[in-house]
Design a protein around this motif. Structure first.
Motif, short mmCIF file in Angstrom:
data_model
loop_
_atom_site.label_atom_id
_atom_site.label_comp_id
_atom_site.label_asym_id
_atom_site.label_seq_id
_atom_site.Cartn_x
_atom_site.Cartn_y
_atom_site.Cartn_z
N ALA A 33 44.01 39.19 43.14
CA ALA A 33 43.25 40.37 43.58
C ALA A 33 44.20 41.49 43.99
O ALA A 33 43.97 42.66 43.65
N PHE A 34 45.28 41.15 44.68
CA PHE A 34 46.27 42.14 45.09
C PHE A 34 46.92 42.80 43.89
O PHE A 34 47.06 44.03 43.83
N VAL A 35 47.29 42.02 42.90
CA VAL A 35 47.92 42.56 41.69
C VAL A 35 46.94 43.45 40.93
O VAL A 35 47.31 44.53 40.44
N ILE A 36 45.68 43.04 40.87
CA ILE A 36 44.68 43.87 40.18
C ILE A 36 44.50 45.21 40.89
O ILE A 36 44.40 46.26 40.26
#
Length: 40
Positions: A33-36
């Motif tokens: 989620a952080f990377v997205i």
């Protein structure tokens, strides 16, 4: 049937695997989620 010692070792390995999956899955989801969010 397998000897009792083999079953104890197998159960310990299985429990360790399940615990690893149980705790690592939310961490992996958070990282994804952080990377997205960064990519957007």
């Amino acid at each position: 049937m397998a000897p009792a010692n083999d079953m104890k070792a197998a159960n310990a390995t299985y429990e360790g695997f399940i615990n690893m999956i149980k705790y690592s899955t939310p961490v992996i989801i958070a990282i994804v989620a952080f990377v997205i969010l960064i990519i957007q």
